[in-house]
Each structure stands twice: as C-alpha cells, then as structure tokens.
Design a protein around this motif. Structure first.
Motif, short mmCIF file in Angstrom:
data_model
loop_
_atom_site.label_atom_id
_atom_site.label_comp_id
_atom_site.label_asym_id
_atom_site.label_seq_id
_atom_site.Cartn_x
_atom_site.Cartn_y
_atom_site.Cartn_z
N PRO A 195 54.99 85.12 73.12
CA PRO A 195 54.50 84.55 71.86
C PRO A 195 53.10 85.09 71.54
O PRO A 195 52.31 85.34 72.44
N PRO A 196 52.83 85.27 70.25
CA PRO A 196 51.48 85.74 69.89
C PRO A 196 50.44 84.70 70.25
O PRO A 196 50.69 83.51 70.22
N ARG A 197 49.27 85.17 70.62
CA ARG A 197 48.17 84.26 70.95
C ARG A 197 47.53 83.78 69.66
O ARG A 197 47.39 84.55 68.70
#
Length: 157
Positions: free
Chosen positions: A151-153
């Motif tokens: 998942p993107p930060r």
C-alpha cells in the motif's frame, strides 16, 4: 523457514533423477523460487523388492511421520550452500510400494551452482548428488510477485 505465504513463487523446471537404485528413486521435479529462498519438489518411489518385513515397516513409519527421530539410515537431503529443511509432503503406500512427495525449503537463495544430495542407506542408496543451476533459480526469484501490492505510504505532513 518456509516459503512465504503471500508471494507467488516462480517455477524453475529441473526434472532430473537425483538417484536411482534397484529399490528406490529420488527425482527433483522442479524448484519454486522466492526472494528469500526456494522450494524443492522431490518425488520418492520405493519398491519393497527383497526387503524383509521389519525393514519395510520401518520405511513406512519413518516416511509417514510416525518415527520419533531420525537414524543414520533414514532419508537425508543436503545442499552445499545454505540449509535445507523439510516443510511438507504426502505419500501413499501398501505392502509392495511407497510413493511420496517432499517439499524442501532451501535458504538463502543460491547465487551460483550448488550441489543437492540425497542419502538413504536403509534402501541401499549411498550419498548421491547433482549440481543445480543456482543462477537460474536466482533469476526466477526476481520474477516472484507478492499477492498484494504494497500500500502507498501516507504523505508526510
């Protein structure tokens, strides 16, 4: 020490006999490569032949997980680089034949050629080895993919 649960490993076809005797066959079907190691799929076949009943019974018990420890005559796998651990398998047998599969975990990932060996003195198999292309396994490991993308930060404030 086992294959990751959330990574689709990349198979490397090997398909070779590691050892053959009048009573036993050990064949390496393929390897599944992951970033941290590789899973070997090994096929075993034993025919009773001239083995007496007590020896045959001890093979059945040992290979089906009922034996309380290993002896010097039991089935053993080795690698010349890293370590090998049995992580799964299954079998079927009767009073004349044994057929089974073993899943072995080899880590760390091999960087170059290495030796895979088997020894099974109970069925007349002295230590026998074959050389495996570790570079092909490492290249396949680079193609292994996680089940879910990372998942993107969240952006920093």
């Amino acid at each position: 020490m086992e294959p990751p649960e959330d990574v689709l490993g990349c198979p490397v076809p090997i398909a070779r006999f590691v050892a053959r005797t009048p009573l036993a066959v050990v064949a390496l079907q393929h390897v599944v490569a992951y970033p941290g190691g590789c899973s070997f799929i090994v096929h075993l076949s034993v025919r009773r032949g001239s083995l007496d009943f007590a020896t045959w019974q001890s093979i059945d018990v040992t290979l089906t997980g009922g034996y309380p420890g290993t002896t010097e005559t039991d089935l053993r796998f080795r690698v010349s680089q890293g370590s090998v651990v049995e992580v799964g398998g299954g079998a079927s047998y009767d009073d004349r034949r044994y057929r089974g599969d073993r899943q072995l975990w080899v880590s760390p990932l091999p960087a170059g050629p290495f030796e895979f060996s088997v020894e099974w003195r109970k069925v007349g198999l002295a230590r026998t080895a074959t050389t495996i292309d570790g570079q092909a396994i490492s290249e396949a490991a680079a193609r292994a993919e996680p089940y879910w993308p990372t998942p993107p930060r969240p952006p920093k404030p």
